[in-house]
Write an enzyme that holds these catalytic residues in place. Structure first.
Site, PDB file in Angstrom:
ATOM      1  N   ARG A  48       0.798   8.498 118.889  1.00 25.82           N
ATOM      2  CA  ARG A  48      -0.133   8.270 119.994  1.00 25.82           C
ATOM      3  C   ARG A  48      -0.623   9.574 120.612  1.00 25.82           C
ATOM      4  O   ARG A  48      -1.805   9.743 120.900  1.00 25.82           O
ATOM      5  CB  ARG A  48       0.536   7.409 121.081  1.00 25.82           C
ATOM      6  CG  ARG A  48       0.681   5.932 120.740  1.00 25.82           C
ATOM      7  CD  ARG A  48       1.630   5.624 119.599  1.00 25.82           C
ATOM      8  NE  ARG A  48       2.980   6.149 119.806  1.00 25.82           N
ATOM      9  CZ  ARG A  48       3.873   6.360 118.849  1.00 25.82           C
ATOM     10  NH1 ARG A  48       3.570   6.129 117.582  1.00 25.82           N
ATOM     11  NH2 ARG A  48       5.075   6.827 119.123  1.00 25.82           N
ATOM     12  N   CYS A  82       7.128   2.334 124.708  1.00 21.85           N
ATOM     13  CA  CYS A  82       6.458   3.617 124.457  1.00 21.85           C
ATOM     14  C   CYS A  82       5.458   3.834 125.571  1.00 21.85           C
ATOM     15  O   CYS A  82       4.516   3.048 125.720  1.00 21.85           O
ATOM     16  CB  CYS A  82       5.746   3.614 123.103  1.00 21.85           C
ATOM     17  SG  CYS A  82       4.752   5.108 122.831  1.00 21.85           S
ATOM     18  N   THR A  84       3.292   6.403 126.011  1.00 21.15           N
ATOM     19  CA  THR A  84       1.981   6.884 125.575  1.00 21.15           C
ATOM     20  C   THR A  84       1.121   5.745 125.028  1.00 21.15           C
ATOM     21  O   THR A  84      -0.101   5.729 125.218  1.00 21.15           O
ATOM     22  CB  THR A  84       2.131   7.996 124.514  1.00 21.15           C
ATOM     23  OG1 THR A  84       3.159   8.898 124.922  1.00 21.15           O
ATOM     24  CG2 THR A  84       0.839   8.772 124.351  1.00 21.15           C
ATOM     25  N   THR A 124       5.226  12.763 127.299  1.00 19.26           N
ATOM     26  CA  THR A 124       4.517  13.495 126.247  1.00 19.26           C
ATOM     27  C   THR A 124       3.206  14.049 126.810  1.00 19.26           C
ATOM     28  O   THR A 124       2.681  13.543 127.807  1.00 19.26           O
ATOM     29  CB  THR A 124       4.172  12.585 125.047  1.00 19.26           C
ATOM     30  OG1 THR A 124       3.264  11.572 125.495  1.00 19.26           O
ATOM     31  CG2 THR A 124       5.409  11.957 124.428  1.00 19.26           C
ATOM     32  N   LYS A 164      13.659  12.619 118.846  1.00 17.02           N
ATOM     33  CA  LYS A 164      13.060  11.931 117.688  1.00 17.02           C
ATOM     34  C   LYS A 164      13.640  12.442 116.366  1.00 17.02           C
ATOM     35  O   LYS A 164      13.716  11.699 115.384  1.00 17.02           O
ATOM     36  CB  LYS A 164      11.536  12.090 117.690  1.00 17.02           C
ATOM     37  CG  LYS A 164      10.816  11.143 118.663  1.00 17.02           C
ATOM     38  CD  LYS A 164       9.316  11.264 118.537  1.00 17.02           C
ATOM     39  CE  LYS A 164       8.573  10.410 119.546  1.00 17.02           C
ATOM     40  NZ  LYS A 164       8.637   8.964 119.263  1.00 17.02           N
ATOM     41  N   CYS A 194       8.948   8.983 129.102  1.00 18.60           N
ATOM     42  CA  CYS A 194       8.917   8.862 127.647  1.00 18.60           C
ATOM     43  C   CYS A 194      10.251   8.236 127.290  1.00 18.60           C
ATOM     44  O   CYS A 194      11.287   8.654 127.819  1.00 18.60           O
ATOM     45  CB  CYS A 194       8.769  10.234 126.983  1.00 18.60           C
ATOM     46  SG  CYS A 194       8.895  10.154 125.189  1.00 18.60           S
TER      47      CYS A 194
END
EC number: 5.1.1.13
Length: 228
Positions: A48, A82, A84, A124, A164, A194
């Site tokens: 994203r 999520c 984003t 993010t 991640k 996030c």
């Protein structure tokens, strides 16, 4: 009892964590008192942040396709772990008949209820550039404080090279460092904006309240699912 649909895969660890929190927050004494949950863990959804910054593939076709599959499978409403991806929530809403409960809208309501006026945001770069937090929080008179450009590089490293990538130690170190900087600048609370942030930061790490949108959406999802 309603069926919860989780539009997941962004990332897989955050998706598993949201499901865990839904189970923990359900006031059930036996299995049969838990709501049904359908999880579509689709890690093939394009990044994203990369798309928002003009460097990647449009995630909307995959987001909409996944939402439609959840709808077909019997979900009564959808949530997304999520932040984003919420930049595209209106596009997804237009493509399906069932509601999406926005994690960011619900978090804005929660921060307002708690009486905070300044919230530090760890998210993010895509989330920050999209302005989704500012848009929702401004409705409630809450100012969003974001890291400087250099500090944001640490946040992105913490999310991508840290959590991640499975290096939770690096992720925690970089994200905690930036959270403490925002705290020192006058943030009255820190938003784990996030889902990877909420995997490694805990309330005991900070002097000010840590507001975790994943906790907020898990609580709201349970409440909606259990409504008669």
């Amino acid at each position: 009892m309603k069926t919860i649909g989780i539009l997941g895969g962004m990332g897989p660890l955050a998706t598993a964590e949201l499901f865990r929190r839904i189970v923990i927050k359900t006031p059930a004494k036996r299995d049969q008192e838990h709501p049904k949950v359908i999880i579509f863990n689709n890690p093939q959804i394009p990044d994203r942040t990369a798309y928002i910054l003009g460097k990647g593939e449009d995630p909307r076709p995959q987001l909409i396709w996944t939402a439609k599959r959840l709808e077909e499978c019997g979900a009564d409403f959808i949530i997304m772990p999520c932040n984003t991806a919420h930049a595209f929530v209106e596009d997804i809403r237009k493509a399906i008949k069932i509601p999406i409960i926005s994690m960011i809208e619900e978090t804005a309501k929660k921060v307002k209820e708690l009486g905070f006026k300044k919230a530090g945001l760890l998210a993010t770069t895509g989330t920050i550039v999209s302005g989704v937090y500012e848009k929702e929080f401004s409705k409630y008179g809450v100012e969003i404080m974001t890291p400087t450009e250099d500090e944001q590089k640490d946040v992105m490293r913490g999310i991508y090279e840290g959590v991640k990538a499975g290096n939770l130690k690096l992720g925690r170190e970089l994200l905690l460092k930036t959270a403490k900087i925002l705290e020192e600048r006058g943030a009255e609370c820190i938003i784990a904006g996030c889902t990877e942030v909420s995997v490694v930061l805990k309330q005991d790490d900070l002097k000010v309240p840590l507001i975790d949108p994943m906790d907020v959406i898990a609580e709201v999802a349970v409440k909606v699912a259990l409504e008669k």
